[in-house]
Design a protein around this motif. Structure first.
Motif, PDB file in Angstrom:
ATOM      1  N   LYS A 142       0.828  -1.197   0.000  1.00 64.16           N
ATOM      2  CA  LYS A 142       0.000   0.000   0.000  1.00 64.16           C
ATOM      3  C   LYS A 142       0.872   1.260   0.000  1.00 64.16           C
ATOM      4  CE  LYS A 142      -0.616  -0.025   5.041  1.00 64.16           C
ATOM      5  NZ  LYS A 142      -1.590  -0.141   6.144  1.00 64.16           N
ATOM      6  N   PRO A 143       0.311   2.400  -0.443  1.00 63.65           N
ATOM      7  CA  PRO A 143      -1.098   2.615  -0.793  1.00 63.65           C
ATOM      8  C   PRO A 143      -1.399   2.222  -2.245  1.00 63.65           C
ATOM      9  CG  PRO A 143       0.090   4.658  -1.029  1.00 63.65           C
ATOM     10  CD  PRO A 143       1.085   3.652  -0.510  1.00 63.65           C
ATOM     11  N   LYS A 145      -3.993   4.036  -3.665  1.00 67.18           N
ATOM     12  CA  LYS A 145      -4.439   5.338  -4.142  1.00 67.18           C
ATOM     13  C   LYS A 145      -3.440   6.368  -3.629  1.00 67.18           C
ATOM     14  CE  LYS A 145      -9.425   4.343  -4.284  1.00 67.18           C
ATOM     15  NZ  LYS A 145     -10.773   4.765  -3.802  1.00 67.18           N
ATOM     16  N   HIS A 179      -7.442  -1.015  -2.156  1.00 68.07           N
ATOM     17  CA  HIS A 179      -7.402   0.114  -1.212  1.00 68.07           C
ATOM     18  C   HIS A 179      -8.100  -0.250   0.094  1.00 68.07           C
ATOM     19  CE1 HIS A 179      -7.808   4.105   0.481  1.00 68.07           C
ATOM     20  NE2 HIS A 179      -9.125   3.966   0.513  1.00 68.07           N
ATOM     21  N   THR A 183      -6.267  -0.891   3.747  1.00 66.83           N
ATOM     22  CA  THR A 183      -6.526   0.191   4.692  1.00 66.83           C
ATOM     23  C   THR A 183      -7.189  -0.298   5.979  1.00 66.83           C
ATOM     24  OG1 THR A 183      -6.765   1.775   2.876  1.00 66.83           O
ATOM     25  CG2 THR A 183      -7.692   2.417   5.014  1.00 66.83           C
TER      26      THR A 183
END
Length: 310
Positions: A142-143, A145, A179, A183
């Motif tokens: 990640k991320p 986005k 995402h 998250t």
């Protein structure tokens, strides 16, 4: 267990078996090796590309049943060789997965529904441990986005979201799924890891899933591409670049570890055989493929049973 690993090496060629190896041998002997895997019956041919591919396939099946991780390694080589000889398959393998392999396979599915059904029957039986492995890769990458704090995406994120490593995002559905998973599920927390892997498995099974009040679902195209590039290529890299311990020489190993590695082998066996039946293949096979895939799917479920779900 660490002492046993060192003792095993120091006393070679005398052998000591790890508990997972003993358990798996017992399962194999109860079924019979000839019922574990059914090779597709290849036609006689003098085609050079087919014979090079078959040389890798032979090494793959000769690694069964006790080293399905090695079977995957050899299967990947056969897969990569065949696709590299196809038009548009030269150069960057990650680009070939996006622009050649997956579109070609999906196009084949459009006129071969029984083969498509057999393939997605396999993916619906993805082991829980494979989903945990995949969730770890997602969490570490990640991320998905870009943010002001983290404007740059990892090489993994770029590979699975972009074409040729550059925007725009190819599948907004896949972007949202990655995402949300990265998250809202902490891989280091055992409960959250299992919850995240459970959601991921449902998504791979083409089910709708709600994560933090957001409803998401992957398409067949998404699942095929993500399993080939996001899972398969990552597993290949981890093994090729020595990023993980040998799977069966560990106190953490169990029958479900074999289920994970066997799934990886059979996944790329099926993708390779499907590609060999397409018009992009360097040598075109024309036999009854869906029957062979179905037989191997059944054999896989019979061998690992409930260990797929653990």
């Amino acid at each position: 267990m660490k002492e046993l690993r060192i003792k095993h090496f120091n006393q070679w060629p005398l052998t000591q078996e790890f508990s997972a190896e003993i358990q798996f041998k017992e399962r194999v002997s109860s079924l019979g090796i000839e019922e574990l895997f059914f090779p597709y019956q290849l036609p006689n041919s003098n085609d050079k590309d087919l014979h090079i591919c078959v040389s890798y396939l032979l090494d793959a099946v000769d690694s069964l049943p006790l080293r399905p991780d090695h079977a995957f390694d050899w299967m990947w080589r056969g897969f990569e060789y065949v696709t590299s000889k196809a038009p548009g398959g030269q150069g960057n393998i990650t680009n070939a997965l996006r622009t050649l392999v997956c579109p070609t396979v999906m196009n084949y599915f459009s006129s071969n529904n029984q083969v498509k059904n057999a393939f997605f029957e396999l993916t619906k039986n993805i082991p829980f441990q494979t989903c945990e492995y995949l969730l770890k890769r997602i969490s570490q990458s990640k991320p998905f986005k870009p943010t002001a704090e983290e404007p740059n995406l990892s090489s993994y994120a770029k590979r699975v979201l972009y074409s040729n490593g550059n925007p725009p995002v190819v599948s907004s559905n896949l972007e949202e799924v990655l995402h949300l998973l990265s998250t809202f599920f902490d891989y280091k927390d055992k409960k959250e890891r299992r919850n995240g892997a459970s959601r991921l498995r449902k998504l791979i099974r083409l089910e709708k899933v709600k994560i933090e009040e957001v409803e998401v679902q992957l398409s067949e195209d998404d699942v095929l591409f993500f399993l080939v590039s996001g899972l398969g290529y990552a597993f290949r890299n981890d093994r090729a670049h020595a990023k993980s311990i040998a799977p069966f020489r560990s106190s953490y190993a169990s029958v479900k570890t074999y289920a994970h590695c066997w799934f990886m082998f059979i996944l790329f066996y099926e993708v390779t055989l499907i590609f060999l039946h397409t018009n992009k293949s360097p040598v075109l096979l024309t036999g009854n493929l869906d029957e062979n895939l179905s037989k191997n799917n059944v054999a896989y479920r019979k061998l690992f049973g409930d260990h797929i779900n653990k």
